[in-house]
Motif scaffolding. Structure first.
Motif, short mmCIF file in Angstrom:
data_model
loop_
_atom_site.label_atom_id
_atom_site.label_comp_id
_atom_site.label_asym_id
_atom_site.label_seq_id
_atom_site.Cartn_x
_atom_site.Cartn_y
_atom_site.Cartn_z
N MET A 56 4.73 -2.37 10.90
CA MET A 56 3.85 -2.13 9.76
C MET A 56 2.57 -1.42 10.19
O MET A 56 2.10 -0.49 9.52
N LYS A 57 2.00 -1.82 11.32
CA LYS A 57 0.78 -1.16 11.80
C LYS A 57 1.06 0.30 12.14
O LYS A 57 0.24 1.18 11.86
N MET A 58 2.20 0.57 12.76
CA MET A 58 2.57 1.95 13.06
C MET A 58 2.72 2.75 11.76
O MET A 58 2.23 3.88 11.65
N ALA A 59 3.39 2.16 10.77
CA ALA A 59 3.59 2.84 9.49
C ALA A 59 2.27 3.11 8.79
O ALA A 59 2.05 4.19 8.23
N GLN A 60 1.37 2.15 8.83
CA GLN A 60 0.07 2.32 8.18
C GLN A 60 -0.76 3.40 8.85
O GLN A 60 -1.50 4.13 8.19
N GLN A 61 -0.63 3.52 10.18
CA GLN A 61 -1.35 4.58 10.89
C GLN A 61 -0.79 5.95 10.48
O GLN A 61 -1.54 6.89 10.22
N ILE A 62 0.54 6.05 10.41
CA ILE A 62 1.16 7.31 9.98
C ILE A 62 0.76 7.66 8.56
O ILE A 62 0.51 8.82 8.22
N GLY A 111 0.83 -1.19 0.00
CA GLY A 111 0.00 0.00 0.00
C GLY A 111 0.87 1.24 0.00
O GLY A 111 1.74 1.42 -0.85
N ALA A 112 0.66 2.11 1.01
CA ALA A 112 1.41 3.37 1.09
C ALA A 112 2.72 3.24 1.86
O ALA A 112 3.42 4.23 2.06
N VAL A 113 3.05 2.01 2.26
CA VAL A 113 4.25 1.79 3.07
C VAL A 113 5.31 1.04 2.25
O VAL A 113 5.02 0.03 1.62
N LEU A 114 6.52 1.55 2.27
CA LEU A 114 7.66 0.90 1.64
C LEU A 114 8.57 0.32 2.72
O LEU A 114 8.93 1.02 3.66
N ARG A 115 8.92 -0.95 2.56
CA ARG A 115 9.85 -1.59 3.49
C ARG A 115 11.13 -1.92 2.73
O ARG A 115 11.13 -2.72 1.80
N LYS A 148 9.47 12.14 3.73
CA LYS A 148 8.47 11.19 4.20
C LYS A 148 8.94 10.54 5.50
O LYS A 148 10.13 10.29 5.67
N PRO A 149 8.03 10.27 6.45
CA PRO A 149 8.43 9.66 7.71
C PRO A 149 9.15 8.33 7.51
O PRO A 149 8.78 7.53 6.64
N THR A 150 10.17 8.10 8.32
CA THR A 150 10.95 6.87 8.25
C THR A 150 10.94 6.18 9.61
O THR A 150 10.98 6.84 10.65
N ILE A 151 10.88 4.85 9.59
CA ILE A 151 10.90 4.05 10.81
C ILE A 151 12.00 3.02 10.70
O ILE A 151 12.05 2.25 9.73
N VAL A 210 5.25 6.36 3.81
CA VAL A 210 6.10 6.02 4.95
C VAL A 210 7.13 4.99 4.50
O VAL A 210 6.81 4.09 3.71
N VAL A 211 8.37 5.11 5.01
CA VAL A 211 9.44 4.17 4.66
C VAL A 211 9.93 3.48 5.93
O VAL A 211 10.27 4.14 6.91
N ILE A 212 9.94 2.16 5.90
CA ILE A 212 10.52 1.34 6.96
C ILE A 212 11.89 0.88 6.49
O ILE A 212 12.03 0.41 5.36
N ILE A 213 12.91 1.00 7.34
CA ILE A 213 14.23 0.46 7.04
C ILE A 213 14.54 -0.63 8.07
O ILE A 213 14.53 -0.37 9.27
N GLY A 214 14.76 -1.85 7.58
CA GLY A 214 15.00 -2.98 8.47
C GLY A 214 16.15 -3.85 7.98
O GLY A 214 16.99 -3.41 7.20
N GLY A 215 16.15 -5.08 8.45
CA GLY A 215 17.20 -6.02 8.06
C GLY A 215 16.64 -7.41 7.90
O GLY A 215 15.83 -7.86 8.72
#
Length: 289
Positions: A219-225, A35-39, A125-128, A74-79
């Motif tokens: 992901m839930k936090m990112a989707q809320q943002i 959706g609107a979230v990129l991981r 854009k917000p990043t997590i 929203v962008v999530i950066i993980g591993g």
């Protein structure tokens, strides 16, 4: 001639490939839109997700692509795998840049190491940061350049390069900004580590969750943002970042970068480096255990 120029410009713009198209192949990261979230994830699990030169180039490309993609909010950066990131890939760096002059090191690291951290900070854009396992040195820079940090209960944070390499911390000294100054000094002077829970108590980490719940929680936090109006969100982030910059964030990081470059050009530093990259890696791991 003027009208011809306009026609040529319009034609060029109309035929130019969409900027949101992938501009390079990704090998050392993953890129997944929901959706609107990129991981985006470090994707070298067999290397502890150490940041190769290629990984950082791919991460920069992914951020530029996300910035231009109106669907991404929203962008999530993980591993991928066990760890967020064990930091810069030292062997890769020595192989590609071991014979660089001081001037060449300054320019390369200013663009790619410090530059990478600042491009995350400046992304509109917000990043997590979704942190699990080890988050060391260069990984610490990436995670703490994000707007929010969500960590698993087995995550830890470390910057051991003073002890392991004889350098004055990593390229971007954001430690006293995400911790208080005394805790930052303790972390850096001892070469120790901070647990996810301690990081939360000291204000560096927003939430600590069980490892099995990390991805879903983030992901839930990112989707809320992502539900917030995108332009207003970008403007709010701009003001929040400006608040930090007015207090000296950007200037302090730029000032430290020059100090870091000097410290990583000394005889003391090169005596340690010449003992071998393998030993540096081993000692860095021990300090983070």
């Amino acid at each position: 001639e003027f009208n011809s120029c306009i026609d040529w410009t319009r034609a060029t713009l109309n035929t130019r490939p969409a900027i949101t198209e992938m501009s390079m192949e990704y090998n050392d990261i993953t890129y997944e839109k929901t959706g609107a979230v990129l991981r985006v994830c470090h994707n070298r699990p067999d290397k502890g997700n150490a940041q190769s030169t290629r990984l950082l180039a791919e991460l920069d490309d992914a951020l530029a692509r996300a910035k231009a993609d109106s669907e991404v909010r929203v962008v999530i950066i993980g591993g991928q795998g066990k760890h967020f990131s064990a930091g810069h890939d030292l062997a890769d760096g020595m192989k590609l840049r071991g014979d660089y002059t001081v001037e060449q090191h300054w320019h390369w690291e200013q663009e790619h190491f410090l530059g990478n951290a600042m491009r995350i900070w400046d992304l509109p854009k917000p990043t997590i940061a979704e942190v699990s396992g080890a988050c060391i040195a260069g990984g610490f820079m990436v995670a703490n350049s994000c707007d929010l940090v969500i960590a698993s209960d087995d995550a830890y944070f470390s910057d051991p390069v003073l002890h392991s390499m004889g350098a004055a911390a990593v390229e971007a000294l954001l430690h006293p900004w995400v911790l208080n100054t005394r805790k930052a000094k303790e972390l850096l002077f001892t070469g120790g580590k901070i647990s996810a829970q301690d990081g939360k108590e000291w204000g560096m980490v927003n939430h600590v969750v069980p490892r099995a719940e990390l991805e879903d929680f983030t992901m839930k936090m990112a989707q809320q943002i992502a539900k917030a109006p995108p332009h207003a969100t970008a403007m709010l982030k701009r003001s929040l970042n400006r608040t930090a910059d007015i207090q000296g964030y950007r200037n302090s990081l730029n000032a430290h970068f020059d100090t870091h470059t000097v410290s990583s050009s000394t005889k003391e530093f090169w005596d340690i480096v010449n003992q071998g990259v393998a030993k540096m890696v081993s000692e860095g791991k021990k300090s983070g255990e």
